[in-house]
Each structure stands twice: as structure tokens, then as C-alpha cells.
Enzyme design. Sequence first.
Site, PDB file in Angstrom:
ATOM      1  N   THR A 392       0.907  -1.145   0.000  1.00  0.00           N
ATOM      2  CA  THR A 392       0.000   0.000   0.000  1.00  0.00           C
ATOM      3  C   THR A 392       0.936   1.182   0.000  1.00  0.00           C
ATOM      4  OG1 THR A 392      -1.697  -1.188   1.246  1.00  0.00           O
ATOM      5  CG2 THR A 392      -1.669   1.186   1.544  1.00  0.00           C
ATOM      6  N   SER A 464      -7.245  -1.718   6.701  1.00  0.00           N
ATOM      7  CA  SER A 464      -6.515  -1.177   7.858  1.00  0.00           C
ATOM      8  C   SER A 464      -5.932   0.202   7.555  1.00  0.00           C
ATOM      9  CB  SER A 464      -5.364  -2.113   8.238  1.00  0.00           C
ATOM     10  OG  SER A 464      -5.863  -3.343   8.654  1.00  0.00           O
TER      11      SER A 464
HETATM   12  N1  GLY Z   1      -5.070  -3.652   1.442  1.00  0.00           N
HETATM   13  C1  GLY Z   1      -4.599  -3.142   2.636  1.00  0.00           C
HETATM   14  C2  GLY Z   1      -5.644  -2.536   3.485  1.00  0.00           C
HETATM   15  O1  GLY Z   1      -6.596  -2.022   2.956  1.00  0.00           O
HETATM   16  O2  GLY Z   1      -5.580  -2.587   4.672  1.00  0.00           O
END
Ligand code: GLY
Length: 581
Positions: A392, A464
Amino acid sequence: MNRLPQLLIALLTLCLLTASTGFARETTADQPLIIDFNERFLPVVARHGMVVGPEQLATEIGSRILQQGGNVVDAAVATGFALAVTYPRAGNLGGGGFMLIHLAEGNRQLFIDYRETAPAAASRDMFLLPDGKEDLMREYFSLQASGVPGTVAGMLYALETYGSMSRQQVLAPAIALAEEGIAVSFALNYELATGGQRLRDDPESLRLFFKPDGIPYEIGDTWRQPDLAWTLRQIADQGAEAFYRGEIAQRIVAAMEAGNGLITRQDLADYRAIERPPVRGHFREFEVVSAPPPSSGGVHILQILNMLEADNLVALGHNSAAYLHLLAESMKLAYADRSQYLADPDYFDVPVAQLTDKAYAARQRKLIDPGRATPSTTIAPGRELHARSKDTTHYSVADAKGNMVSNTYTLNASFGSAIAVPGTGKLLNNEMGDFAAVPGKPNLFGLVQGESNRIEGGKRPLSSMSPTIVYRQGKPWLATGSPGGSRIITTVLQTLLNAMVFDMNVAAAGINARIHHQWLPDEILAEDGISPDTVRLLEQMGHKVVLGGRTIGRTESIMIRDGWLLGATDTRRPGGWVAGY
Ligand code: GLY
């Protein structure tokens, strides 16, 4: 009066500005910036505007947009589109994310949810094999792994609602980078040569991300992305319509139909970015504003801060065993709640007020034994959080008037599903992996996942991601966020505690060693930098500690102090940049 300290400060500011932007500019600061030269980590300083992010070119584009008179939202949107070109492991058009905005005028906080949605045809058990086990390849590395992308809708919603520049102005730099090419940096070469190996399995990704002979672009090579330039131009000319109903949509649907994917023309046409109220809470003299569901981040950051509020954390000592024990025990309690109560609020009634209630936190705090680890299995019956490898990215933007943007967006895994849509130059996310694929049944680890986050058509998977802005005495003070899947929450939490409680500057707050506990598995992950003596003390309290190995998160933060902008990119991963002027 002894002017030496001020001269040193001015000199330091000049050096830092020169280092970050290649030029210095006379500042208009009305107050000197007091820097403590005894600190081991110093931030980059700027006076007027700043962007901190995971990659140099995109970060500088954001800063230039500010210099050209754009506002922080213009800069954030330009940076977001540019990262889609320069930082393909997580910068994206084919993923989704969350943008938190503070506007000084009217003292407003806005939160834009552009998380992906499950296609209408998605269903609860779609990733289960006949024997009830998860089909991990289909869940993560197939066209079915993709949710309907939200990034284009989210960025353009932000621009049209809160920006001041035109689509063409903010997209032009990204188009130029894709068309003219970028010089491959050490970080990009490294990312493609290591994390990008799976891209070779998809013929379109192989063509896009590797040289014709199949080897990675080398440092200094020029990497052009004409297909991505076409996609960005379509968006600049026609807006979200191009992506969700026009030619780009047609290409996405054609790829889905050819490869057993689920996203239809209707799914794309139905996609909307949603403005939601952010979650907010007080911790001592600070107000913390962060991501609401479908993120779990803001809720659990507030919940843990509430549990710690009454403790004299300074007296325990930063990263002492007593402090880390208290952190880990609070994290366990919060993550146990996460497995049960957090999900897309449009599909599940998330008890945000109860979870962030101070009285609830006080009751939870009483469950923590100051000298002994409580086994996770006694906190609640087994539901385990998905914690597979995630990638991310986060970036922060600020100007000297106190406007701020904290944006986290993602393809989920590094390079997402590693599948590119032919003719668009863009990778697809594998965000479907953030749903609970086996609700109510034991997963790979023999544990059971939350029913609230089961797969349903149109639903957003639990996240998250925790873009956060902290206010000190009512004024915007700190914008931060991080990648790291389930570790995002604990990364942001410790960055906030380091700044709010331990009075660290923004660089030190992000760089100091961190821990992570997510209830299950029942272990503390500790970064190098947590002393072996501390680890031994934690073990004596009954903790299992996994020391070293992977780092935890990577923050990109800006703090505003006395009208000065102080920025820090976390050195845990290569390539981060602070651009300010
Ligand atoms: N894909 C990571 C999150 O949204 O926490």
C-alpha cells in the site's frame, strides 16, 4: 542578543531545502524554528508547501502544483496520478484508498472513501475449494481477485469538490512522465526485480514492466508507458466517465470476459466514491481524526489511545518492556474486536461509538495485567485477522496555511494481482483478499474469520489503511499514514504516541523501532532496535517475541510547527522523498 541559534536554524533550513528541492527560497517565517540539535533524526524543513511520499518524481510534482498556486487537494491528486506512473507497486489507477483532508477555511475535515467494491456477482464462498479450503491463487492472483477500482473516482471527486485546478492541469505531469518516460531509479529497479517477479506470469504485465528480452529495466534506463499515457489522457479529457463507462471500461470488461473475471460494465457504472464523516477522538491535548469504516484503522487507533490515556507512559520509558507490554496488550484487545465488529458500514452495523468510547476503554484497560501477558485465546474465541503480505502507499501534503491531505491508497499486494488490463497500462488490485474468504470455517491457520467481513456483491472489503491528521490545541499539527496491511494501525499508533507523548520530532517519531501485535497469532513482532534485554523481559512476562526480520510499516509524515513545515520520509524502504519550498 545572541543570534547564533537563529543563524544556525536559518542555515539548517537552507541546507535542508536545498537538499530536498534543488533550490532555496527566501522564507517568510515570522517565528524562528527551534531545532534541537541533539536529536539523532532531523526532519526536512520548508516554509510554504510540502509533499512527503514514497517516490521522488511524484512527490516533486505535488510540490510544484503547490508552487503554481494549486491547493493541497490539487497537489494530492496530481501526486496520486503521478505515483500510478512512477511507483507501480502501490501507486495506482486500478486500486482504491482513502483521502483525509483538512481545510483551514472553515476548519473542515473531509474524508473520501474510494475503496474498491466487490463485483455484484461476487459471493460469500467464491474462493472456497470443494474441500472447504481457500483457493489462494484465485483469491490473490486472478482476475477474480479484483474489486471494482475506486482510485479514479476518488481522485476526481476530491479534485472537483475541493480542488481548484482543472483535470488537465493536475493530470498533465503524470501524462508527461508516462509518455516521455522516467529514468529508472534504484528503488524502481529493485522493486521490479524482486517483488515484481509475479508480473512475468501475465503476458501483458511482462510486456509493460520488463524489457522486450524479459529482463528488468536497469537503473538509469528510460521506461516509457504509452498505454498508461493513453489511459491518463482519456481521464484528463473525459473524466471519470472514460474510466467507468467509456473506452477504458470497455477494455476492463473485455479482459474480465476473456479471463473469467467478474467485473461487468454495470459494476463499473455503479461505482461511487463516498464522503463519510471521519472518526475523531481526544487524547490529552490532542484531537485525532482518522479513517472510519470500511477502514478499521481510525477506530482501533482511537480505541488503543483511549486505553493508554491515563497511564504515565513517559515514566514507563519509551520502548521499555513495561511500555511495550502495555502497548501489546492494548493492541490484542483492539484486534480481537476488529475480527468481529469491523466491516463495510453499509453492510454491517459497526459499533463505532461504543468501540471508541472512553468508558469502554477504561473497562478494557482493567483487563490488562501490568506484569503478565494475557493469552490471546482467553481474550475471545478464535477469529484470526488476515495478515498476509500487503503493500500500500501513503503520502502527506501540507501548506503553511494549515491545509493538509493525508492519503493512503493501494493495490493490496505489491503490484496487486500482477495482472494488467491489455491496452491500458494499468494493473488490477487484489483487494478481494481483504474480505474474509472462509467466514465461520477454520482457515489455513485452523482459526475462524469474522462473518461481518464476508464477501457480498457491492460491499467494500475491510481495510486497515489509516490516513490520520492530529490537531494540537485545535490547530492541524501532524499528518501521517503508512502501508503494511494489518500493521498499518500499529505503525500509525506508535508514530502518534512518539510525537504526542514522547515529544519526538516528526522524523524521530517515524523512524524509531516499533512492535506489532494483532491478537492472533499470539506474538509480538519487534523490529531491530528493540533491545534484546527488553525482549527478555517481555518473554519473562509470558510474551512470545519475534525479533528482527521484516520492518513494520513506512510512514510519510508532515508536522506543522510555528508555521514551519517539517517533513520526514521513513527510511525503512528505498526511494521516499520530501519535496518542499
Ligand atoms: N489492502 C490493505 C488494506 O486495505 O488494509
